[in-house]
Motif scaffolding. Structure first.
Motif, PDB file in Angstrom:
ATOM      1  N   PRO A 165       0.816  -1.219   0.000  1.00  0.00           N
ATOM      2  CA  PRO A 165       0.000   0.000   0.000  1.00  0.00           C
ATOM      3  C   PRO A 165       0.852   1.272   0.000  1.00  0.00           C
ATOM      4  O   PRO A 165       1.983   1.262   0.482  1.00  0.00           O
ATOM      5  CB  PRO A 165      -0.772  -0.117   1.321  1.00  0.00           C
ATOM      6  N   ASP A 166       0.258   2.342  -0.527  1.00  0.00           N
ATOM      7  CA  ASP A 166       0.904   3.648  -0.404  1.00  0.00           C
ATOM      8  C   ASP A 166       0.894   4.079   1.063  1.00  0.00           C
ATOM      9  O   ASP A 166       1.861   4.664   1.539  1.00  0.00           O
ATOM     10  CB  ASP A 166       0.134   4.690  -1.234  1.00  0.00           C
ATOM     11  N   THR A 188      -3.565   3.983  -2.387  1.00  0.00           N
ATOM     12  CA  THR A 188      -4.057   2.789  -1.695  1.00  0.00           C
ATOM     13  C   THR A 188      -3.827   2.977  -0.202  1.00  0.00           C
ATOM     14  O   THR A 188      -2.724   3.345   0.225  1.00  0.00           O
ATOM     15  CB  THR A 188      -3.335   1.510  -2.163  1.00  0.00           C
ATOM     16  N   VAL A 189      -4.874   2.745   0.561  1.00  0.00           N
ATOM     17  CA  VAL A 189      -4.790   2.957   2.017  1.00  0.00           C
ATOM     18  C   VAL A 189      -5.290   1.690   2.711  1.00  0.00           C
ATOM     19  O   VAL A 189      -6.420   1.276   2.496  1.00  0.00           O
ATOM     20  CB  VAL A 189      -5.677   4.150   2.448  1.00  0.00           C
ATOM     21  N   ALA A 246       3.689  -4.816   6.107  1.00  0.00           N
ATOM     22  CA  ALA A 246       2.834  -4.729   4.918  1.00  0.00           C
ATOM     23  C   ALA A 246       3.585  -4.129   3.731  1.00  0.00           C
ATOM     24  O   ALA A 246       3.084  -4.128   2.615  1.00  0.00           O
ATOM     25  CB  ALA A 246       1.599  -3.875   5.219  1.00  0.00           C
ATOM     26  N   GLY A 247       4.793  -3.628   3.997  1.00  0.00           N
ATOM     27  CA  GLY A 247       5.570  -3.014   2.916  1.00  0.00           C
ATOM     28  C   GLY A 247       5.048  -1.633   2.549  1.00  0.00           C
ATOM     29  O   GLY A 247       5.287  -1.142   1.439  1.00  0.00           O
ATOM     30  N   ALA A 248       4.322  -0.986   3.482  1.00  0.00           N
ATOM     31  CA  ALA A 248       3.712   0.320   3.182  1.00  0.00           C
ATOM     32  C   ALA A 248       4.791   1.363   2.896  1.00  0.00           C
ATOM     33  O   ALA A 248       5.868   1.335   3.489  1.00  0.00           O
ATOM     34  CB  ALA A 248       2.859   0.766   4.358  1.00  0.00           C
ATOM     35  N   LYS A 249       4.473   2.287   1.991  1.00  0.00           N
ATOM     36  CA  LYS A 249       5.439   3.341   1.668  1.00  0.00           C
ATOM     37  C   LYS A 249       5.371   4.439   2.721  1.00  0.00           C
ATOM     38  O   LYS A 249       6.387   5.056   3.044  1.00  0.00           O
ATOM     39  CB  LYS A 249       5.151   3.888   0.273  1.00  0.00           C
ATOM     40  N   ILE A 305       6.207   9.999  -0.970  1.00  0.00           N
ATOM     41  CA  ILE A 305       6.531   8.741  -1.670  1.00  0.00           C
ATOM     42  C   ILE A 305       7.555   9.005  -2.770  1.00  0.00           C
ATOM     43  O   ILE A 305       8.498   8.234  -2.967  1.00  0.00           O
ATOM     44  CB  ILE A 305       5.245   8.100  -2.252  1.00  0.00           C
ATOM     45  N   ALA A 306       7.382  10.128  -3.465  1.00  0.00           N
ATOM     46  CA  ALA A 306       8.324  10.470  -4.541  1.00  0.00           C
ATOM     47  C   ALA A 306       9.678  10.903  -3.981  1.00  0.00           C
ATOM     48  O   ALA A 306      10.662  10.976  -4.712  1.00  0.00           O
ATOM     49  CB  ALA A 306       7.734  11.569  -5.416  1.00  0.00           C
TER      50      ALA A 306
END
Ligand code: HAM
Length: 437
Positions: free
Chosen positions: A324-325, A352-353, A372-375, A416-417
């Motif tokens: 997810p983002d 994505t949340v 969860a690998g969330a960003k 994120i960027a």
């Protein structure tokens, strides 16, 4: 108490399995779009009579593998479809598509055969297939083989597969060959295995016999290629030439007969290189110019193929997992409503949340975000809720920033960027709201 399990040969496909399936399906959809195929969906249930004659009364599929049942007292006998070519031709005729040919159609769906289950062989399995109706030209056969070759390249499995093609000729040529085969098997019946009796009903199947004695007799059997006339040869020469020009390697295999009766001229199969088990083909198809008339339609040549998705997916590497983002954490119950509102706001912006479910302190929730690998982790407590703000923590390096509700999606995307992010102080003073609009 034991849980009632799925039936033998039918599998559940779980979320962890499906990324590979989706990858294969999307690649196939892209290929079909490149060649101009339209999707068709036909019912899983059909009248049994639709299949019996067309697939061949004496084929293993019709003799042993169809799921048949009566539709109520005295009703029709129905079949769970064992394949989709016959239903596709039926649907084309029924809908009047045959008045506007050629038609290029593709399908994806579950098929049902009562086979002995093992790895790669199921009773409910999935096919993706395509048919061209109303095309007599060998370029239609070649197009479909090239389409499958393209799909293997897209999926990176082309190096692992090999292609075999054969020419089954026309009805008369095959009838002549069948008679010669019967004579051959009759003359050698004493040296054959238990399946010798099949010589009368379906001598072609004996060419693929797994019985060593029968296989030895089959090796010296008369060849169909000796019966082929000019027209049949010309057709298959043209197909082979197109493949050669396109750089698609193939072998001509006279023992390739396929398990279904509706074929004439071109038949082909893709299988794993180095695997001799014919029953493990990954994809098979061919031409069926007589099928429309067999089910009561006008003359309508056709050709097609179907690939076994269960088998194809086995060859694919696991794609990167979906992450997810944002992972939304909640530190105080009173902020729940605001957290829900913010999550929807971010989703509206295409982020994505995933929301944390269950309690736990912030450290525990951030661990979950990491797993969860969330960003990013979105941190919301009573302070954020009261100010209608959110703390955004970038998971890769722990940088934090705050954003007001309206600008949160843009700030999350910036985080994120990786731009415009400074070490956050977490006290609301690090207001980056203006850096991104
Ligand atoms: P088929 O060779 O019977 O052809 O099946 C096509 C593919 O479906 C096989 O190559 C295999 O990968 C997969 N398959 C078949 N049976 C099973 C099973 N029990 N478990 C897993 N996979 C299986 C046809 O069905 C034709 N309708 C193909 C066609 C289309 N010909 C012309 N147009």
């Amino acid at each position: 108490m034991t849980v009632i399990s799925a039936i033998r040969g039918a599998r559940d496909l779980l979320p962890g399995d499906l990324p590979r399936w989706r990858r294969a399906e999307r690649a196939a959809e892209r290929c079909f779009a490149l060649y101009g195929y339209g999707e068709i969906r036909t019912p899983v249930l059909e009248r049994a009579e639709l299949f019996a004659r067309q697939l061949g009364e004496h084929t293993e599929l019709v003799e042993k593998q169809m799921y048949l049942f009566a539709d109520g007292d005295g009703g029709d006998t129905l079949a769970l479809r064992p394949e989709a070519t016959v239903p596709t031709v039926r649907a084309a005729l029924q809908s009047g598509m045959h008045r506007n040919l050629p038609a290029r159609l593709w399908y994806r769906g579950a098929m049902f055969r009562r086979e002995r289950p093992q790895r790669g062989r199921y009773r409910q399995f999935w096919q993706i297939g395509a048919e061209i109706l109303g095309a007599q030209s060998p370029s239609a056969d070649a197009e479909q083989i090239l389409l499958t070759a393209r799909l293997w390249r897209e999926l990176g499995v082309d190096g692992r597969l090999r292609l075999a093609v054969n020419n089954l000729g026309d009805g008369e040529e095959r009838a002549r060959h069948r008679e010669k085969l019967r004579e051959h098997f009759r003359a050698n019946a004493a040296e054959m295995g238990e399946d010798a009796a099949r010589a009368e009903t379906n001598p072609l199947r004996l060419l693929e016999s797994r019985d060593a004695k029968t296989a030895a007799v089959a090796r010296d059997a008369p060849k169909l290629s000796d019966e082929l006339g000019d027209a049949s040869r010309k057709h298959s020469d043209a197909v082979c030439e197109s493949l050669t020009r396109a750089g698609v390697a193939f072998s001509q295999d006279e023992t390739l007969v396929r398990g279904l009766d509706y074929y004439n001229l071109t038949v082909f199969e893709w299988s794993l290189a180095g695997d001799d088990r014919r029953q493990n083909a990954l994809c098979g198809g061919g031409r069926y110019d007589g099928l429309s008339q067999q089910i009561g339609g006008p003359p309508m040549p056709g050709c097609g193929f179907a690939l076994g998705l269960d088998r194809l997916v086995d060859l694919l590497a696991e794609p990167p997992r979906e992450t997810p983002d944002c992972f939304l954490t909640l530190t105080e119950e009173c902020a729940r409503e605001f957290a829900g509102e913010l999550a929807e706001h971010c989703r509206d912006a295409g982020l994505t949340v995933w929301r944390h479910i269950g309690g736990g302190n912030l450290a525990r929730q951030l661990k979950k975000a990491d797993a969860a690998g969330a960003k990013t982790a979105l941190i919301i407590g009573s302070r954020e809720a009261a100010a209608r703000r959110v703390t955004i923590k970038r998971m890769s390096d722990g940088d934090q920033r705050e954003a007001e509700f309206a600008k949160a999606p843009a700030q999350i995307k910036a985080a994120i960027a990786g731009d415009g992010v400074r070490d956050g102080d977490g006290d609301g003073g690090n207001n980056n709201d203006d850096s991104v609009n």
